[in-house]
Write a protein that holds these residues in place. Structure first.
Motif, PDB file in Angstrom:
ATOM      1  N   MET A   1      34.013  46.881   9.442  1.00  0.00           N
ATOM      2  CA  MET A   1      32.538  47.248   9.158  1.00  0.00           C
ATOM      3  C   MET A   1      31.364  47.085  10.236  1.00  0.00           C
ATOM      4  N   PRO A   2      30.581  47.207   9.832  1.00  0.00           N
ATOM      5  CA  PRO A   2      29.170  48.226  10.237  1.00  0.00           C
ATOM      6  C   PRO A   2      29.036  47.512  10.682  1.00  0.00           C
ATOM      7  N   THR A   3      28.471  47.030  12.034  1.00  0.00           N
ATOM      8  CA  THR A   3      26.920  46.791  12.800  1.00  0.00           C
ATOM      9  C   THR A   3      26.059  46.599  12.665  1.00  0.00           C
ATOM     10  N   ALA A   4      24.965  45.755  13.768  1.00  0.00           N
ATOM     11  CA  ALA A   4      23.804  45.855  12.572  1.00  0.00           C
ATOM     12  C   ALA A   4      23.060  46.756  13.068  1.00  0.00           C
ATOM     13  N   ARG A  48      22.984  44.860   1.161  1.00  0.00           N
ATOM     14  CA  ARG A  48      24.112  44.072   0.260  1.00  0.00           C
ATOM     15  C   ARG A  48      25.168  44.051   1.368  1.00  0.00           C
ATOM     16  N   THR A  49      25.475  44.884   2.326  1.00  0.00           N
ATOM     17  CA  THR A  49      26.273  45.521   3.292  1.00  0.00           C
ATOM     18  C   THR A  49      26.390  44.684   4.158  1.00  0.00           C
ATOM     19  N   ALA A  50      24.854  44.309   4.844  1.00  0.00           N
ATOM     20  CA  ALA A  50      24.698  43.002   6.207  1.00  0.00           C
ATOM     21  C   ALA A  50      25.238  41.280   5.204  1.00  0.00           C
ATOM     22  N   ASN A  51      24.832  41.549   4.064  1.00  0.00           N
ATOM     23  CA  ASN A  51      25.243  40.283   4.060  1.00  0.00           C
ATOM     24  C   ASN A  51      27.098  40.337   3.855  1.00  0.00           C
ATOM     25  N   LEU A  52      27.200  41.046   3.407  1.00  0.00           N
ATOM     26  CA  LEU A  52      28.878  41.015   3.620  1.00  0.00           C
ATOM     27  C   LEU A  52      29.473  40.768   4.728  1.00  0.00           C
ATOM     28  N   GLU A  53      28.745  41.826   6.023  1.00  0.00           N
ATOM     29  CA  GLU A  53      29.012  41.293   7.379  1.00  0.00           C
ATOM     30  C   GLU A  53      28.945  39.691   7.557  1.00  0.00           C
ATOM     31  N   MET A  54      27.713  39.837   7.065  1.00  0.00           N
ATOM     32  CA  MET A  54      27.385  37.838   7.440  1.00  0.00           C
ATOM     33  C   MET A  54      28.451  36.809   7.238  1.00  0.00           C
ATOM     34  N   ALA A 105      22.282  36.700  13.847  1.00  0.00           N
ATOM     35  CA  ALA A 105      20.936  36.905  14.226  1.00  0.00           C
ATOM     36  C   ALA A 105      21.172  38.133  14.190  1.00  0.00           C
ATOM     37  N   PRO A 106      21.107  39.800  14.633  1.00  0.00           N
ATOM     38  CA  PRO A 106      21.163  40.665  14.241  1.00  0.00           C
ATOM     39  C   PRO A 106      20.629  41.103  13.072  1.00  0.00           C
ATOM     40  N   PHE A 107      22.115  40.645  11.973  1.00  0.00           N
ATOM     41  CA  PHE A 107      22.184  41.021  10.226  1.00  0.00           C
ATOM     42  C   PHE A 107      20.715  39.915   9.889  1.00  0.00           C
ATOM     43  N   GLU A 108      20.629  39.254  10.793  1.00  0.00           N
ATOM     44  CA  GLU A 108      19.031  38.656   9.933  1.00  0.00           C
ATOM     45  C   GLU A 108      18.505  39.371  10.145  1.00  0.00           C
ATOM     46  N   ASP A 109      17.689  39.384  11.161  1.00  0.00           N
ATOM     47  CA  ASP A 109      16.994  39.948  11.639  1.00  0.00           C
ATOM     48  C   ASP A 109      16.828  41.316  10.755  1.00  0.00           C
ATOM     49  N   LEU A 110      17.900  42.386  10.573  1.00  0.00           N
ATOM     50  CA  LEU A 110      17.998  43.651  10.530  1.00  0.00           C
ATOM     51  C   LEU A 110      17.726  42.721   8.453  1.00  0.00           C
ATOM     52  N   LYS A 111      17.718  41.972   8.001  1.00  0.00           N
ATOM     53  CA  LYS A 111      17.728  41.970   6.641  1.00  0.00           C
ATOM     54  C   LYS A 111      16.142  41.357   5.891  1.00  0.00           C
ATOM     55  N   LEU A 112      15.343  41.002   7.030  1.00  0.00           N
ATOM     56  CA  LEU A 112      13.980  40.846   7.362  1.00  0.00           C
ATOM     57  C   LEU A 112      13.162  42.371   7.477  1.00  0.00           C
TER      58      LEU A 112
END
Length: 183
Positions: A1-4, A48-54, A105-112
């Motif tokens: 899975m990819p990182t943020a 969507r990818t970020a959500n799946l990783e989270m 946290a990095p994924f949440e920041d990315l989603k914002l």
């Protein structure tokens, strides 16, 4: 899975921050709208990818949190130190939750950041749609609205100016949702 960081690099590769969205003709405005829709699709895919990783991170920590401190807490329970055992389990669970939150946290920041970009693109698209509407009215291909009921009481598409039926929800020509005022 990819990182943020990798997902952030994918966003940077789209070059949204460096793009100039300008149009002086109807065709250029339509091209810009197509570009915006494409960028919105790419951003939604990354989100969507970020959500799946989270979701994966949360699932991995779910078991860790449930089992946190159970070994050391169990040992102290055997020796009659139940209060200390409970405190150890609670501390271990809190520490595990902090680790989970740090990883999320990095994924949440990315989603914002993605949501902010999507909002900016939507604003730009709306401006191009308004520009096209003005050009159509000026060219006489679209009837201006007579009152607050919307475009000619819902008889014409606000996007392409084509005639639509009273019961149509989407324009048969361009596919845009028909906006109707209250009747």
């Amino acid at each position: 899975m990819p990182t943020a960081s990798e997902l952030g690099a994918a966003i940077d590769a789209l070059g949204i921050d460096k793009r100039q969205l300008l149009a002086s003709t109807a065709e250029q405005a339509k091209d810009q709208i197509r570009t915006i829709r494409s960028l919105q699709g790419e951003l939604r895919s990354i989100k969507r990818t970020a959500n799946l990783e989270m979701k994966t991170i949360r699932a991995a920590y779910r078991d860790k949190i449930a089992n946190a401190g159970s070994v050391t807490g169990g040992i102290f329970s055997l020796f009659g130190k139940r209060g200390l055992a409970g405190n150890l389990r609670a501390d271990a669970k809190r520490a595990t939750r902090r680790d989970r939150d740090r990883d999320l946290a990095p994924f949440e920041d990315l989603k914002l950041y993605i949501d902010n970009l999507l909002a900016q693109l939507a604003d730009a698209k709306n401006q191009f749609d308004a520009y096209l509407g003005e050009l159509k009215i000026a060219a006489g291909t679209e009837r201006p609205s007579r009152d607050s009921k919307g475009p000619s009481s819902g008889q014409f598409c606000t996007s392409c100016g084509k005639r639509v039926g009273k019961t149509h929800k989407f324009c048969a020509s361009c596919g845009k949702k028909i906006e109707r005022g209250s009747t």
